[in-house]
Design an enzyme around this catalytic site. Structure first.
Site, PDB file in Angstrom:
ATOM      1  N   THR A 287       0.870  -1.177   0.000  1.00  0.00           N
ATOM      2  CA  THR A 287       0.000   0.000   0.000  1.00  0.00           C
ATOM      3  C   THR A 287       0.906   1.226   0.000  1.00  0.00           C
ATOM      4  O   THR A 287       1.662   1.437   0.951  1.00  0.00           O
ATOM      5  CB  THR A 287      -0.885   0.036   1.263  1.00  0.00           C
ATOM      6  OG1 THR A 287      -1.657  -1.167   1.311  1.00  0.00           O
ATOM      7  CG2 THR A 287      -1.819   1.231   1.233  1.00  0.00           C
TER       8      THR A 287
ATOM      9  N   LYS B 263      -7.870   1.553  -3.220  1.00  0.00           N
ATOM     10  CA  LYS B 263      -7.554   1.092  -1.846  1.00  0.00           C
ATOM     11  C   LYS B 263      -7.726   2.229  -0.829  1.00  0.00           C
ATOM     12  O   LYS B 263      -8.369   2.049   0.209  1.00  0.00           O
ATOM     13  CB  LYS B 263      -6.111   0.563  -1.849  1.00  0.00           C
ATOM     14  CG  LYS B 263      -5.449   0.442  -0.504  1.00  0.00           C
ATOM     15  CD  LYS B 263      -5.700  -0.878   0.158  1.00  0.00           C
ATOM     16  CE  LYS B 263      -5.106  -0.895   1.555  1.00  0.00           C
ATOM     17  NZ  LYS B 263      -5.469  -2.052   2.313  1.00  0.00           N
TER      18      LYS B 263
HETATM   19  P1  NAD Z   1       5.834  -5.821   7.478  1.00  0.00           P
HETATM   20  O1  NAD Z   1       6.594  -4.678   8.051  1.00  0.00           O
HETATM   21  O2  NAD Z   1       5.452  -6.976   8.334  1.00  0.00           O
HETATM   22  O3  NAD Z   1       6.665  -6.419   6.216  1.00  0.00           O
HETATM   23  C1  NAD Z   1       7.450  -5.661   5.340  1.00  0.00           C
HETATM   24  C2  NAD Z   1       8.706  -6.461   5.047  1.00  0.00           C
HETATM   25  O4  NAD Z   1       9.489  -5.763   4.062  1.00  0.00           O
HETATM   26  C3  NAD Z   1       9.614  -6.650   6.294  1.00  0.00           C
HETATM   27  O5  NAD Z   1       9.837  -8.031   6.511  1.00  0.00           O
HETATM   28  C4  NAD Z   1      10.894  -5.894   5.909  1.00  0.00           C
HETATM   29  O6  NAD Z   1      12.069  -6.499   6.433  1.00  0.00           O
HETATM   30  C5  NAD Z   1      10.849  -5.980   4.396  1.00  0.00           C
HETATM   31  N1  NAD Z   1      11.670  -4.961   3.716  1.00  0.00           N
HETATM   32  C6  NAD Z   1      11.716  -3.627   3.954  1.00  0.00           C
HETATM   33  N2  NAD Z   1      12.585  -3.048   3.086  1.00  0.00           N
HETATM   34  C7  NAD Z   1      13.066  -4.034   2.302  1.00  0.00           C
HETATM   35  C8  NAD Z   1      14.001  -4.070   1.222  1.00  0.00           C
HETATM   36  N3  NAD Z   1      14.604  -2.965   0.797  1.00  0.00           N
HETATM   37  N4  NAD Z   1      14.286  -5.274   0.659  1.00  0.00           N
HETATM   38  C9  NAD Z   1      13.678  -6.398   1.103  1.00  0.00           C
HETATM   39  N5  NAD Z   1      12.794  -6.440   2.120  1.00  0.00           N
HETATM   40  C10 NAD Z   1      12.486  -5.267   2.697  1.00  0.00           C
HETATM   41  O7  NAD Z   1       4.543  -5.177   6.786  1.00  0.00           O
HETATM   42  P2  NAD Z   1       3.189  -5.942   6.355  1.00  0.00           P
HETATM   43  O8  NAD Z   1       2.200  -5.899   7.464  1.00  0.00           O
HETATM   44  O9  NAD Z   1       3.556  -7.232   5.701  1.00  0.00           O
HETATM   45  O10 NAD Z   1       2.643  -4.920   5.242  1.00  0.00           O
HETATM   46  C11 NAD Z   1       3.201  -4.858   3.935  1.00  0.00           C
HETATM   47  C12 NAD Z   1       2.359  -3.921   3.103  1.00  0.00           C
HETATM   48  O11 NAD Z   1       1.017  -4.408   3.061  1.00  0.00           O
HETATM   49  C13 NAD Z   1       2.287  -2.489   3.652  1.00  0.00           C
HETATM   50  O12 NAD Z   1       2.360  -1.602   2.566  1.00  0.00           O
HETATM   51  C14 NAD Z   1       0.938  -2.445   4.349  1.00  0.00           C
HETATM   52  O13 NAD Z   1       0.380  -1.145   4.392  1.00  0.00           O
HETATM   53  C15 NAD Z   1       0.126  -3.373   3.464  1.00  0.00           C
HETATM   54  N6  NAD Z   1      -1.033  -3.996   4.126  1.00  0.00           N
HETATM   55  C16 NAD Z   1      -0.901  -4.569   5.356  1.00  0.00           C
HETATM   56  C17 NAD Z   1      -1.991  -5.169   5.964  1.00  0.00           C
HETATM   57  C18 NAD Z   1      -1.879  -5.824   7.331  1.00  0.00           C
HETATM   58  O14 NAD Z   1      -2.920  -6.166   7.918  1.00  0.00           O
HETATM   59  N7  NAD Z   1      -0.688  -6.037   7.859  1.00  0.00           N
HETATM   60  C19 NAD Z   1      -3.240  -5.189   5.320  1.00  0.00           C
HETATM   61  C20 NAD Z   1      -3.343  -4.626   4.038  1.00  0.00           C
HETATM   62  C21 NAD Z   1      -2.227  -4.033   3.452  1.00  0.00           C
END
Ligand code: NAD
Length: 296
Positions: A94, A169
């Site tokens: 997102t 979204k």
């Molecule tokens: P999260 O922080 O758990 O996961 C993100 C991952 O990206 C982490 O493991 C981090 O180490 C990795 N990362 C960051 N920079 C990186 C890079 N340069 N190279 C490789 N890996 C890298 O976040 P999440 O909850 O999985 O959310 C991910 C996306 O999904 C966000 O944009 C969030 O807004 C969206 N989202 C989340 C939810 C939810 O309920 N968690 C629901 C809908 C949408």
């Protein structure tokens, strides 16, 4: 089956990558965090050493990263130029609409097909393969991305051109934030006016005040279906993530000169609630902020 690079194996990406493996794809997985990589490996992904390596020699690259800055950096440094030009590029993070458009234009300039494909549904839906994808991009890019997204979700909807997935979204989540606040207010008012809350639910859920926030995600413990309210607001969709989406909506509304007073009010309330140390609580816990005398 396809070879797929997957970058960002966190709360959401971990389950999504596992579902691609279950569908028979070969997933080349990368994350900066060792624990996330180890978890993906257990789920059957092939661990690679960098985001560039995840992008090399694959049919598709999927990213699931925290925010626009991460997506811009990973695309510029590790995907564009590293992935084969035949690969479909799919960003499921997102992010702000402007970043989605910038990255989409940079990818198209280098001859890539790319879609922005943010999701509706939380960690349980990511693990269960029941996400809804809202997809922005050209028709041919959508057609290429569709079967890959279908392996991770229950619905894949083409919202329009590049950036339209992110627009759908954040407009949806702005509506969700505002209706949740309004639903909480209505329950609290009903209570102060002497109504039993289950009775109010029974009436309003069948009357014109009905919304998803009321009938599927009731913020009052013990009323309606089982929701995070019944688990002391643990799990669900975190207040911090709702605030992130409301801020994205406010930024997009500013850029588009759209009037969003209800969205702005919801953003201010969620900001105050998060500032109070409640960022990890489910977003329906905002009822506690509105419940000035703690009667609920
Ligand atoms: P999260 O922080 O758990 O996961 C993100 C991952 O990206 C982490 O493991 C981090 O180490 C990795 N990362 C960051 N920079 C990186 C890079 N340069 N190279 C490789 N890996 C890298 O976040 P999440 O909850 O999985 O959310 C991910 C996306 O999904 C966000 O944009 C969030 O807004 C969206 N989202 C989340 C939810 C939810 O309920 N968690 C629901 C809908 C949408």
């Amino acid at each position: 089956m396809a070879k797929i690079g997957f970058i960002g194996l966190g709360n959401m990406g971990g389950g999504m990558a596992a579902n691609l493996v279950k569908a028979g794809h070969e997933v080349h997985a990368f994350d900066l965090a060792e624990a996330a990589l180890a978890h993906a490996e257990q789920a059957g992904c092939l661990r690679v050493k960098s985001a560039r390596e995840a992008s090399a020699d694959v049919d598709a690259v999927v990213t699931m990263l925290p925010a626009g800055s991460h997506v811009r950096q990973v695309y510029a440094d590790c995907i564009i130029g590293a992935a084969p030009s035949s690969a479909i590029l799919i960003d499921c993070s997102t992010v702000d609409v402007a970043s989605a458009k910038t990255v989409g234009a940079a990818a198209a300039e280098q001859g890539y097909a790319m879609v922005d494909a943010p999701v509706s549904g939380g960690i349980a839906a990511a693990n269960g393969g029941t996400l809804t994808f809202m997809v922005g991009g050209p028709d041919d890019a959508f057609a290429q991305a569709q079967p890959i997204l279908a392996a991770m979700g229950k619905a894949v909807i083409h919202a329009g051109g590049t950036g339209a997935g992110q627009a759908a979204k954040i407009a949806n989540n702005m509506l969700l934030g505002a209706t949740m606040v309004a639903t909480c207010e209505a329950f609290l008012l009903a209570k102060k006016l002497g109504l039993d809350l289950q009775t109010f639910y029974d009436i309003s859920s069948k009357a014109s005040g009905q919304s998803w926030s009321m009938t599927s995600y009731c913020p009052v413990p013990g009323v309606g279906p089982e929701t995070p309210a019944d688990r002391d607001y643990q799990g669900g969709f975190a207040t911090a993530l709702m605030l992130k989406d409301l801020k994205l909506a406010m930024g997009a509304a500013h850029d588009a000169n759209a009037s969003v007073p209800m969205g702005a009010a919801a953003e201010a309330l969620y900001q105050a609630f998060a500032n109070g140390g409640n960022g990890a609580l489910d977003f329906s816990a905002i009822i506690r902020l509105l419940d000035s005398d703690g009667s609920q």
